[in-house]
Design an enzyme around this catalytic site. Structure first.
Site, PDB file in Angstrom:
ATOM      1  N   ASP A   1      23.094  70.021 -26.391  1.00  0.00           N
ATOM      2  CA  ASP A   1      22.905  68.907 -25.455  1.00  0.00           C
ATOM      3  C   ASP A   1      24.039  67.898 -25.524  1.00  0.00           C
ATOM      4  O   ASP A   1      24.872  67.940 -26.420  1.00  0.00           O
ATOM      5  CB  ASP A   1      21.547  68.220 -25.703  1.00  0.00           C
ATOM      6  CG  ASP A   1      21.240  68.036 -27.183  1.00  0.00           C
ATOM      7  OD1 ASP A   1      22.177  68.082 -27.995  1.00  0.00           O
ATOM      8  OD2 ASP A   1      20.069  67.849 -27.529  1.00  0.00           O
TER       9      ASP A   1
ATOM     10  N   ASN B   1       8.773  63.215 -32.023  1.00  0.00           N
ATOM     11  CA  ASN B   1       7.722  63.569 -31.054  1.00  0.00           C
ATOM     12  C   ASN B   1       7.681  65.081 -30.780  1.00  0.00           C
ATOM     13  O   ASN B   1       7.053  65.520 -29.835  1.00  0.00           O
ATOM     14  CB  ASN B   1       7.948  62.796 -29.743  1.00  0.00           C
ATOM     15  CG  ASN B   1       9.284  63.133 -29.089  1.00  0.00           C
ATOM     16  OD1 ASN B   1      10.024  63.981 -29.579  1.00  0.00           O
ATOM     17  ND2 ASN B   1       9.594  62.472 -27.991  1.00  0.00           N
TER      18      ASN B   1
ATOM     19  N   HIS C   1      10.279  67.025 -29.981  1.00  0.00           N
ATOM     20  CA  HIS C   1      11.261  67.589 -29.035  1.00  0.00           C
ATOM     21  C   HIS C   1      12.240  68.523 -29.742  1.00  0.00           C
ATOM     22  O   HIS C   1      12.515  68.383 -30.933  1.00  0.00           O
ATOM     23  CB  HIS C   1      11.980  66.492 -28.228  1.00  0.00           C
ATOM     24  CG  HIS C   1      12.983  65.671 -28.970  1.00  0.00           C
ATOM     25  ND1 HIS C   1      13.142  64.321 -28.763  1.00  0.00           N
ATOM     26  CD2 HIS C   1      13.904  65.989 -29.910  1.00  0.00           C
ATOM     27  CE1 HIS C   1      14.103  63.860 -29.533  1.00  0.00           C
ATOM     28  NE2 HIS C   1      14.579  64.849 -30.246  1.00  0.00           N
TER      29      HIS C   1
ATOM     30  N   GLU D   1      11.716  67.072 -24.056  1.00  0.00           N
ATOM     31  CA  GLU D   1      10.733  66.096 -24.521  1.00  0.00           C
ATOM     32  C   GLU D   1       9.322  66.573 -24.177  1.00  0.00           C
ATOM     33  O   GLU D   1       9.148  67.369 -23.238  1.00  0.00           O
ATOM     34  CB  GLU D   1      10.992  64.748 -23.820  1.00  0.00           C
ATOM     35  CG  GLU D   1      12.380  64.157 -24.079  1.00  0.00           C
ATOM     36  CD  GLU D   1      12.462  63.382 -25.392  1.00  0.00           C
ATOM     37  OE1 GLU D   1      11.642  63.649 -26.301  1.00  0.00           O
ATOM     38  OE2 GLU D   1      13.334  62.522 -25.508  1.00  0.00           O
TER      39      GLU D   1
HETATM   40  C1  F6R Z   1      20.505  66.975 -31.157  1.00  0.00           C
HETATM   41  C2  F6R Z   1      19.208  67.333 -30.632  1.00  0.00           C
HETATM   42  C3  F6R Z   1      17.966  66.604 -31.008  1.00  0.00           C
HETATM   43  C4  F6R Z   1      17.884  66.298 -32.508  1.00  0.00           C
HETATM   44  C5  F6R Z   1      16.596  65.559 -32.830  1.00  0.00           C
HETATM   45  C6  F6R Z   1      16.525  65.164 -34.289  1.00  0.00           C
HETATM   46  O1  F6R Z   1      21.523  67.825 -30.645  1.00  0.00           O
HETATM   47  O2  F6R Z   1      19.142  68.222 -29.835  1.00  0.00           O
HETATM   48  O3  F6R Z   1      16.851  67.367 -30.625  1.00  0.00           O
HETATM   49  O4  F6R Z   1      17.949  67.502 -33.220  1.00  0.00           O
HETATM   50  O5  F6R Z   1      16.495  64.415 -32.042  1.00  0.00           O
HETATM   51  O6  F6R Z   1      17.520  64.225 -34.552  1.00  0.00           O
HETATM   52  P1  F6R Z   1      17.845  63.758 -36.044  1.00  0.00           P
HETATM   53  O7  F6R Z   1      18.410  64.956 -36.748  1.00  0.00           O
HETATM   54  O8  F6R Z   1      18.876  62.677 -35.873  1.00  0.00           O
HETATM   55  O9  F6R Z   1      16.581  63.288 -36.641  1.00  0.00           O
END
Ligand code: F6R
Length: 241
Positions: free
Chosen positions: A67, A136, A138, A143
C-alpha cells in the site's frame, strides 16, 4: 494456519527474517510482498544484517508493496516509498527499478491500481508476503467493512487507523485520509503469507483473527482461508487467545 508465539518483538523479527532469507536463498529471483509500519522494521534489520554478513543476495529479487498513502509524493518522508528505501532498499543490493510501491501521486487512480495489480501478475505472483495487522484487524489498508475489495483500490482510512498512524506525523490532521492498497484477493494470490504482530495493542485483533470464524469486520480473519499462512506474534499480542 501455523502459529508461532515468541517471547518478544526481537524473537518475532528474527524468525520472520529467517523465513524471508530462506525464500531468497532458495529462489534468488523471488518476488517479495512487503509491508510498512513499525512491525516489520526489526525483520528488515535482520535481513540487512544477513546481507552484510554475505548470506543474502538481493540482486535478482523483485518486491511489491501492499500500500501507499494517497496523495503523497515518493520523497515525502512519510510516504511508504520513502520508508521502504530507508528501512531496507538503501541497505541491500536490490535494484530499485525492481521494487514496486503503488503510485501515491497518480492522477489516474484507477489506472495506477490496475498497473499495480498487473505488475504482481506480470512478475509471476508473490512468493512470500509479509503482513502487519491493524488494531482493528485491517490488513494492508483493507479496513473492517461489510464489503471488502478484491483487488488494488483507493480506500479511505478509518478514524482508528488515522489515530494509530498519527504517531508518525506532526499532528493527526497531517495523516492522509486515503490510501491505495492491494485488495484481499491480491494478498491471497501470494503463495505464502507471514503475518506479524507485537504488543498488547494487537491482542484483540489477534484473538478475533484466530477465533475460528471469519468476518469482514476483521479482515485478517479471512486469512484462515489461505492454504499457507504463518502467524508469528509475541506473547503480548497472543495474550487474549
Ligand atoms: C502497512 C500496512 C498496515 C500495517 C498495520 C500495522 O504497509 O499495510 O496494514 O501493517 O497498520 O501497522 P504497525 O506495524 O505500525 O502496527
Amino acid at each position: 494456519m501455523k502459529i508461532i508465539v515468541t517471547k518478544n518483538y526481537e524473537e518475532m523479527s528474527r524468525i520472520a527474517a529467517e523465513q524471508f532469507a530462506e525464500v531468497i536463498k532458495q529462489k534468488p529471483a523471488c518476488v517479495l510482498g512487503l509491508a510498512t509500519g513499525s512491525t516489520p522494521i526489526g525483520m528488515y534489520e535482520g535481513l540487512i544484517e544477513k546481507y552484510r554478513a554475505g548470506e543474502l543476495d538481493f540482486s535478482a529479487v523483485h518486491s511489491v508493496n501492499l500500500d501507499e498513502y494517497y496523495p503523497i509524493a515518493p520523497d515525502n518522508d512519510q510516504s511508504y516509498r520513502y520508508f521502504m528505501n530507508h528501512q531496507l532498499f538503501d541497505h541491500v543490493n536490490i535494484d530499485k527499478a525492481n521494487t514496486f510501491v503503488p503510485d501515491g501521486m497518480a492522477t489516474d487512480v484507477e489506472a495506477a491500481c490496475r498497473a499495480h495489480e498487473d505488475k504482481i501478475d506480470e512478475l509471476g505472483g508473490i512468493d512470500l508476503q509479509v503482513l502487519g495487522i491493524g488494531q482493528n484487524g485491517h490488513i494492508g489498508f483493507n479496513e473492517p467493512e461489510e464489503n471488502l475489495q478484491c483487488f488494488t483500490h483507493l480506500t479511505g482510512l478509518t478514524e482508528s487507523t488515522i489515530k494509530a498512524n498519527a504517531r508518525f506525523f506532526a499532528s493527526e490532521e497531517d495523516v492522509p485520509k486515503h490510501a491505495l492498497t492491494m485488495g484481499i484477493q491480491s494478498v491471497f494470490k501470494a503463495r505464502k503469507i507471514v503475518i506479524l504482530a507485537s504488543g498488547k495493542s494487537k491482542a484483540e485483533a489477534i484473538k478475533t483473527m484466530v477465533s475460528g470464524t471469519i468476518t469482514t469486520a476483521c479482515p485478517a480473519s479471512l486469512l484462515a482461508l489461505h492454504p499457507d499462512v504463518t502467524l508469528i506474534c509475541d506473547e503480548d499480542a497472543y495474550s487474549l487467545v
